[in-house]
Design a protein around this motif. Structure first.
Motif, PDB file in Angstrom:
ATOM      1  N   MET A  60       1.189  -1.148  -0.247  1.00  0.00           N
ATOM      2  CA  MET A  60       0.539  -0.042   0.149  1.00  0.00           C
ATOM      3  C   MET A  60       0.700   1.299  -0.174  1.00  0.00           C
ATOM      4  SD  MET A  60      -3.158   0.994   2.858  1.00  0.00           S
ATOM      5  CE  MET A  60      -1.874   1.211   4.190  1.00  0.00           C
ATOM      6  N   ARG A  61       0.531   2.515  -1.195  1.00  0.00           N
ATOM      7  CA  ARG A  61       1.419   3.608  -0.936  1.00  0.00           C
ATOM      8  C   ARG A  61       0.525   4.177  -0.251  1.00  0.00           C
ATOM      9  NH1 ARG A  61       5.079   3.684  -4.610  1.00  0.00           N
ATOM     10  NH2 ARG A  61       4.619   6.085  -4.764  1.00  0.00           N
ATOM     11  N   ALA A  62       0.525   5.136   0.836  1.00  0.00           N
ATOM     12  CA  ALA A  62       0.231   6.348   1.517  1.00  0.00           C
ATOM     13  C   ALA A  62       0.934   7.423   1.114  1.00  0.00           C
ATOM     14  CB  ALA A  62       0.291   5.336   3.063  1.00  0.00           C
ATOM     15  N   LEU A  63      -0.077   8.519   1.581  1.00  0.00           N
ATOM     16  CA  LEU A  63       0.292  10.118   2.151  1.00  0.00           C
ATOM     17  C   LEU A  63      -0.342  10.490   2.920  1.00  0.00           C
ATOM     18  CD1 LEU A  63       1.499  12.101  -0.388  1.00  0.00           C
ATOM     19  CD2 LEU A  63      -0.902  12.794  -0.780  1.00  0.00           C
ATOM     20  N   VAL A  64       0.837  11.310   3.424  1.00  0.00           N
ATOM     21  CA  VAL A  64       0.615  11.825   4.581  1.00  0.00           C
ATOM     22  C   VAL A  64       0.115  13.772   4.872  1.00  0.00           C
ATOM     23  CG1 VAL A  64       0.480  12.749   7.201  1.00  0.00           C
ATOM     24  CG2 VAL A  64       0.804   9.972   6.753  1.00  0.00           C
ATOM     25  N   VAL A  65      -0.353  14.145   4.590  1.00  0.00           N
ATOM     26  CA  VAL A  65      -0.536  16.237   4.546  1.00  0.00           C
ATOM     27  C   VAL A  65      -0.584  16.786   5.263  1.00  0.00           C
ATOM     28  CG1 VAL A  65      -1.832  17.450   2.704  1.00  0.00           C
ATOM     29  CG2 VAL A  65      -1.854  15.467   2.442  1.00  0.00           C
TER      30      VAL A  65
ATOM     31  N   ALA B 197       1.634   9.978  14.125  1.00  0.00           N
ATOM     32  CA  ALA B 197       0.787   9.375  13.477  1.00  0.00           C
ATOM     33  C   ALA B 197       1.650   9.349  11.797  1.00  0.00           C
ATOM     34  CB  ALA B 197      -0.005  10.889  13.166  1.00  0.00           C
ATOM     35  N   VAL B 198       2.518   9.661  11.703  1.00  0.00           N
ATOM     36  CA  VAL B 198       3.444   8.701   9.968  1.00  0.00           C
ATOM     37  C   VAL B 198       3.651   8.019  10.648  1.00  0.00           C
ATOM     38  CG1 VAL B 198       5.676   9.029   9.039  1.00  0.00           C
ATOM     39  CG2 VAL B 198       3.958  10.808   9.497  1.00  0.00           C
ATOM     40  N   ARG B 199       4.434   7.511  12.011  1.00  0.00           N
ATOM     41  CA  ARG B 199       4.992   6.215  12.457  1.00  0.00           C
ATOM     42  C   ARG B 199       3.618   5.143  12.232  1.00  0.00           C
ATOM     43  NH1 ARG B 199       7.485   9.242  16.650  1.00  0.00           N
ATOM     44  NH2 ARG B 199       6.068   8.184  18.354  1.00  0.00           N
TER      45      ARG B 199
ATOM     46  N   VAL C 264       9.127   8.204   7.087  1.00  0.00           N
ATOM     47  CA  VAL C 264       8.679   8.913   5.719  1.00  0.00           C
ATOM     48  C   VAL C 264       9.619   8.094   4.746  1.00  0.00           C
ATOM     49  CG1 VAL C 264       9.197  11.517   4.871  1.00  0.00           C
ATOM     50  CG2 VAL C 264       8.214  11.083   6.799  1.00  0.00           C
ATOM     51  N   ASP C 265       9.353   8.046   3.676  1.00  0.00           N
ATOM     52  CA  ASP C 265      10.163   7.638   2.621  1.00  0.00           C
ATOM     53  C   ASP C 265      10.026   8.741   1.596  1.00  0.00           C
ATOM     54  OD1 ASP C 265      10.488   4.581   3.757  1.00  0.00           O
ATOM     55  OD2 ASP C 265       8.136   4.317   3.365  1.00  0.00           O
ATOM     56  N   ASP C 266       9.526   9.384   1.595  1.00  0.00           N
ATOM     57  CA  ASP C 266       9.964  10.359   0.233  1.00  0.00           C
ATOM     58  C   ASP C 266       9.216  12.166   0.689  1.00  0.00           C
ATOM     59  OD1 ASP C 266      10.417  11.557  -1.919  1.00  0.00           O
ATOM     60  OD2 ASP C 266       8.920  11.091  -3.334  1.00  0.00           O
ATOM     61  N   VAL C 267       9.775  12.845   0.685  1.00  0.00           N
ATOM     62  CA  VAL C 267       9.218  14.521   1.163  1.00  0.00           C
ATOM     63  C   VAL C 267       8.921  14.882   0.263  1.00  0.00           C
ATOM     64  CG1 VAL C 267       8.985  16.775   1.917  1.00  0.00           C
ATOM     65  CG2 VAL C 267      10.028  14.792   3.361  1.00  0.00           C
TER      66      VAL C 267
ATOM     67  N   ASP D  56      -5.181  10.009  17.190  1.00  0.00           N
ATOM     68  CA  ASP D  56      -6.289   9.732  17.198  1.00  0.00           C
ATOM     69  C   ASP D  56      -7.146   9.458  15.405  1.00  0.00           C
ATOM     70  OD1 ASP D  56      -6.067   9.723  19.836  1.00  0.00           O
ATOM     71  OD2 ASP D  56      -7.463  11.612  19.905  1.00  0.00           O
ATOM     72  N   THR D  57      -6.978  10.743  14.925  1.00  0.00           N
ATOM     73  CA  THR D  57      -6.816  10.583  13.270  1.00  0.00           C
ATOM     74  C   THR D  57      -6.863   9.290  12.502  1.00  0.00           C
ATOM     75  OG1 THR D  57      -7.535  12.858  13.241  1.00  0.00           O
ATOM     76  CG2 THR D  57      -7.530  12.271  10.645  1.00  0.00           C
ATOM     77  N   ALA D  58      -5.855   9.011  12.573  1.00  0.00           N
ATOM     78  CA  ALA D  58      -4.691   7.691  12.010  1.00  0.00           C
ATOM     79  C   ALA D  58      -5.009   6.649  12.389  1.00  0.00           C
ATOM     80  CB  ALA D  58      -3.409   8.078  12.770  1.00  0.00           C
TER      81      ALA D  58
END
Length: 335
Positions: free
Chosen positions: A1-6, A20-22, A49-52, A142-144
């Motif tokens: 799965m490829r995930a994006l965190v904004v 939350a990123v972890r 984080v793998d990419d920014v 919590d949101t994660a």
């Protein structure tokens, strides 16, 4: 799965998104962080984080770009090409995630979640509503979790960054305190004269003081350092600063990015905290700390960048003695 965190706003905000990123990284094969220019350096310090990807949003920041300058179509193409399966949009309690969610929908992201007080229509697949009074770090976690991104067993949920470097060549040997006088908003900054007085008082009490600041703050750091402190103004990037903070006995600063970076490396913080934003949401998280400043002042919760009260009483009431006492309390507690 490829995930994006904004997380599109500032340095400290991105650090607070770290737990939350972890949590997302525990469930995803690859995690990309989409952030604004002010948050990029923090994003590159976050484990998981793998990419920014960096983008200036027209709805974030003090001087956001115009819609045409922001090139939303270009961002949509970049995100579509990356083929993200899911996205977690993180915002502060007073911000809306829906403009970002719309862009992600246009980019074909299959599953989007966020904390939203507003009705999201079809823009969100997971709409979380934060509990009142939650710290920004906890609200992000919590949101994660609402999206199914639970932390790894044993993760304490504290802020964390990649291992700090050895910065002895900058700080010298021996124990020291860090004093960071600057802040991104004038309403959150203690006056230079008071900073200089506090630094002199700390040195009079036997402490060695290192003063830090960004490239635009060299005049300020030179002024408050005087002849008694080591001036590192303009000499530390984000990773180097993490090392300087990590090896300090304690850090004295306002409600600013360095306070959260100090928390991320486990260093106690004396926080000169102007109540223009609520301390229960923005205090140094997960480390021993002392809040100085009148939290019941009339400027409370105004989110003002410039103090709306003549004389800036919420911070000018703090004395150098208060700072010395708070430092001694923290240092004794952590011995």
């Amino acid at each position: 799965m490829r995930a994006l965190v904004v997380r599109l706003d500032s340095f400290g905000d991105v650090l607070l998104a770290g737990p939350a990123v972890r949590a997302v990284a525990e469930h995803a094969d690859q995690v990309t962080l989409l952030c604004g220019p002010l948050g990029e350096a923090a994003g590159r310090l976050l484990p998981g984080v793998d990419d920014v990807k960096v983008w200036r949003a027209p709805w974030e920041g003090v001087s956001p770009p115009g819609v045409e300058e922001a090139d939303i179509d270009g961002l949509v193409r970049r995100l579509r090409d990356a083929r993200f399966d899911t996205a977690l949009v993180l915002t502060s309690f007073h911000q809306s995630p829906l403009p970002t969610a719309l862009v992600l929908r246009m980019a074909g992201v299959e599953r989007i979640g966020a904390d939203s007080a507003d009705q999201p229509g079809r823009l969100l697949d997971v709409r979380h509503r934060r509990q009142p009074g939650r710290h920004e770090c906890e609200a992000a976690l919590d949101t994660a979790a609402a999206m199914g991104f639970t932390p790894r067993a044993g993760d304490d949920g504290r802020l964390r960054v990649l291992p700090p470097p050895d910065t002895t060549t900058l700080t010298g040997n021996g124990s020291y305190l860090v004093f960071h006088p600057g802040a991104s908003a004038p309403a959150r900054a203690w006056g230079p004269e008071r900073c200089a007085e506090a630094i002199e008082s700390l040195t009079d009490h036997g402490h060695r003081v290192i003063v830090t600041g960004g490239p635009a703050e060299t005049g300020l750091t030179r002024r408050v350092s005087g002849a008694v402190a080591v001036d590192l103004g303009g000499r530390t990037d984000a990773r180097t600063l993490s090392g300087v903070l990590y090896f300090a006995d304690a850090v004295v600063c306002g409600n600013s990015g360095p306070a959260h970076l100090a928390a991320a490396v486990g260093t106690p913080v004396v926080s000169l905290f102007a109540p223009v934003v609520p301390a229960d949401r923005w205090r140094p998280y997960g480390v021993p700390h002392v809040l100085l400043g009148d939290q019941g002042a009339s400027c409370a919760d105004t989110r003002a960048r410039h103090c709306p009260v003549p004389g800036h009483p919420c911070l000018t009431g703090i004395t150098p003695h208060d700072v010395v006492s708070a430092v001694h309390k923290l240092v004794q507690e952590t011995l």
